[in-house]
Design a protein around this motif. Structure first.
Motif: not given
Length: 240
Positions: A78-80, A102-103, A116-118, A153-154
């Motif tokens: 998957f892509v952003n 999120c991630n 995360s960025k998405l 989150y980490i």
């Protein structure tokens, strides 16, 4: 259904590993929490998409989630882009959370930083009135919605948290939710290939990381998060 907190994970089990105790604590305190998994985790070395879907349902029941959904994006690929952002936006507008988790912003698995960025980008775009969305099977246009808070989150990497949540009393619930994914984690009876997360050491590390973060702030267990913008408090006493 309006949720207080919506948690996104690139794969089933990401949310539990990164924020399972925080989720359990928020639910215990009366918050409505849901999880949206971006993929089915179909490229995972162990198990299958079908097995992981069942495990995700079992974990959701353990945590007491209000809802769990899966966007079925392509695991690993998957892509952003606009299409995927719109998929996340539909979920944000459907559940209208005040807070999104999120991630990790940077991690070993390529899907984690990308997810995360998405989600972060979608949280901003979701508030724009000129982006039109409808949810599947619904003829009504969705109203714009932008969460007030986006926290990450980490995961695998030991990133420096910007803040931690005291999760003392909830680490066992987190462990139970993680172990619902029996295909993925340490099981000496399994004949499937070993992976970086199947070792006993990895499973133990989830707890000892929480214990170490707790040590740093004077509690038994804590989970860490990073932020995208300054966190505001209304008084100094709100800081512990």
């Amino acid at each position: 259904m309006k949720l207080d907190i919506l948690v996104f994970g690139s794969h089933p089990d990401d949310a539990e590993l990164g924020a399972g105790a925080t989720i359990a604590k928020e639910i215990a305190n009366g918050k409505k929490v849901g999880i949206v998994d971006l993929t089915l985790g179909e490229l995972g070395t162990r198990g299958s998409a079908e097995i992981r879907a069942k495990e995700a349902t079992d974990s959701a029941n353990i945590l007491g989630l209000s809802v769990r959904e899966n966007l079925e994006f392509a695991d690993g690929f998957f892509v952003n882009d606009k299409e995927h952002q719109l998929g996340v936006i539909r979920m944000l507008r459907k559940y209208r959370p005040e807070t999104v988790l999120c991630n990790a912003i940077d991690d070993r698995h390529v899907d984690h930083g990308r997810g995360s960025k998405l989600v972060s980008d979608a949280c901003y775009l979701s508030g724009l009135v000129k982006i039109d969305t409808k949810f599947d099977g619904d003829d009504k246009w969705q109203e714009p919605w932008r969460p007030k808070n986006v926290y990450h989150y980490i995961q695998w990497k030991n990133l420096q948290p910007d803040f931690v949540v005291d999760v003392t009393g909830y680490i066992e619930k987190k462990t139970e939710a993680i172990l619902a994914y029996s295909s993925q984690f340490h099981d000496p009876r399994s004949k499937e290939p070993e992976t970086p997360i199947t070792s006993r050491n990895f499973l133990d590390s989830v707890k000892y990381r929480a214990r170490d973060l707790g040590r740093l702030v004077g509690v038994e267990y804590a989970e860490g998060f990073t932020v995208e913008r300054l966190v505001a408090v209304d008084r100094l006493g709100a800081l512990k």
